[in-house]
Design an enzyme around this catalytic site. Structure first.
Site, mmCIF file in Angstrom:
data_model
loop_
_atom_site.group_PDB
_atom_site.id
_atom_site.type_symbol
_atom_site.label_atom_id
_atom_site.label_comp_id
_atom_site.label_asym_id
_atom_site.label_seq_id
_atom_site.Cartn_x
_atom_site.Cartn_y
_atom_site.Cartn_z
ATOM 1 N N ASP A 127 44.319 45.748 39.132
ATOM 2 C CA ASP A 127 44.061 46.789 40.128
ATOM 3 C C ASP A 127 42.718 46.581 40.821
ATOM 4 O O ASP A 127 42.465 47.159 41.868
ATOM 5 C CB ASP A 127 44.083 48.171 39.466
ATOM 6 N N ARG A 132 36.649 47.182 36.512
ATOM 7 C CA ARG A 132 36.029 46.696 37.733
ATOM 8 C C ARG A 132 36.224 45.189 37.814
ATOM 9 O O ARG A 132 36.179 44.484 36.803
ATOM 10 C CB ARG A 132 34.534 47.033 37.782
ATOM 11 N N GLU A 187 37.008 42.801 47.239
ATOM 12 C CA GLU A 187 38.051 43.725 47.706
ATOM 13 C C GLU A 187 37.841 44.059 49.179
ATOM 14 O O GLU A 187 36.715 44.320 49.590
ATOM 15 C CB GLU A 187 38.031 44.999 46.856
ATOM 16 N N SER A 212 44.797 52.650 41.124
ATOM 17 C CA SER A 212 45.276 53.177 39.848
ATOM 18 C C SER A 212 44.784 54.596 39.571
ATOM 19 O O SER A 212 45.416 55.340 38.823
ATOM 20 C CB SER A 212 44.871 52.256 38.694
ATOM 21 N N HIS A 247 43.545 48.610 44.080
ATOM 22 C CA HIS A 247 42.516 49.537 43.584
ATOM 23 C C HIS A 247 42.954 50.991 43.792
ATOM 24 O O HIS A 247 42.197 51.829 44.286
ATOM 25 C CB HIS A 247 41.166 49.289 44.267
#
Length: 320
Positions: A255, A231, A260, A281, A279
């Protein structure tokens, strides 16, 4: 007997719907992503599969029938955990669904750096034929996996195929197959200097927020690569940027981010030694199938029998 109801706030395939229906043939099953489909059912649903932010006000502020939430993701840091605990609403996560796709992403990023794939893609766009000083490989290197859960375990398994030495860190320090040496989180700064690759795979909790910052990046080799698929807020992002700009570490595969989508003015977008994925993955063609068949249905069978939920039951005290 009053109607028993479940909300699945996702657009699932008919075959998966039918598998759920076969377990609870007498229940009402509400499915679909749009709030207009499920919102009026939140108050009296006994089970919700797939938490949505629009559900919070109803669940927290009203007298609801809800007994159990099955998260559609591994992370539950956006959930109103204190209120759910007070109302004794159980939560199970989708932890484990991502082990294959995220471990594949981890190695895509590692190989992208060592084999200069990201550089060659950019050169291809410019029709540039250049060696780009490519001279690295991952065979025989040391990888540190910070957070050895299901994703970390699968990553360690693949790493052994490359002949890598695997160092692991987990809360318990308990040994794990494919991990050569396991340590508790208190040993982080003695593990980091040994790693050629550092993989951050921790959940976001009050204890892990801001865990990785200036001191941790200074502890790493200047030749080491950092990969975060956990995270974003676990990393102090401006201190990561500083480490990259000052060549304290060789590069970063990211990622997840503090904010975000990643803001357009972030320096990370333009760094040659950074690979960014949005984000994604954990994305996989098998996502819905794994959540429903491997986690939810076994838990549902246990729930109907009055047993404890056996898979991924949230420990509210730990936050995962």
């Amino acid at each position: 007997m009053s109607e028993r109801k479940i909300i699945i706030s996702q657009n699932i395939e008919e075959t998966l719907y039918n598998k759920v229906k076969s377990v609870i043939p007498d229940w009402t099953i509400v499915t679909g992503r749009e709030p207009s489909i499920w919102k009026r059912h939140v108050e009296d649903a006994e089970i919700i599969v797939g938490w949505k932010k629009e559900m919070k006000e109803i669940v927290v502020n009203q007298d609801v029938n809800l007994k159990w939430i099955q998260s559609w993701s591994a992370g539950i840091n956006s959930f109103p955990l204190n209120e759910l605990l007070t109302k004794q609403i159980k939560v199970t996560t989708a932890n484990g669904v991502h082990a294959f796709p995220i471990s594949e992403t981890i190695f895509a990023l590692m190989l992208g750096f060592t084999r200069k794939i990201h550089t060659y893609v950019k050169q291809q766009q410019k029709q540039t034929w250049h060696h780009a000083f490519m001279n690295q490989e991952i065979h025989g290197k040391t990888v540190g996996i910070i957070g050895v859960g299901k994703i970390g375990r699968e990553t360690a398994k693949i790493a052994k195929a490359f002949g890598m030495t695997v160092l692991g860190i987990r809360h318990s320090g308990k040994a794990e197959e494919f991990v050569d040496e396991m340590y508790p989180i208190s040993a982080l700064h003695s593990v980091l200097p040994r790693c050629d690759f550092v993989i951050l795979a921790l959940p976001l909790t009050e204890k892990t927020k801001g865990l990785f910052g200036k001191q941790e990046f200074q502890s790493m080799k200047s030749s080491a690569f950092f990969i975060n698929i956990g995270r974003g807020p676990i990393v102090v992002e401006n201190e990561l940027i500083e480490a990259l700009e000052n060549n304290k570490i060789a590069g970063a595969g990211l990622d997840v981010f503090e904010i975000e989508p990643l803001p357009e003015n972030s320096p990370l977008w333009h760094m040659e030694n950074v690979i960014i994925t949005p984000h994604t993955s954990g994305s996989t063609e098998y996502y819905n199938k794994r959540v429903i068949e491997e986690i939810f249905i076994p838990n549902l069978i246990a729930y109907l029998s009055g047993h404890e939920l056996p898979i991924n039951l949230l420990d509210f005290e730990k936050g995962y």
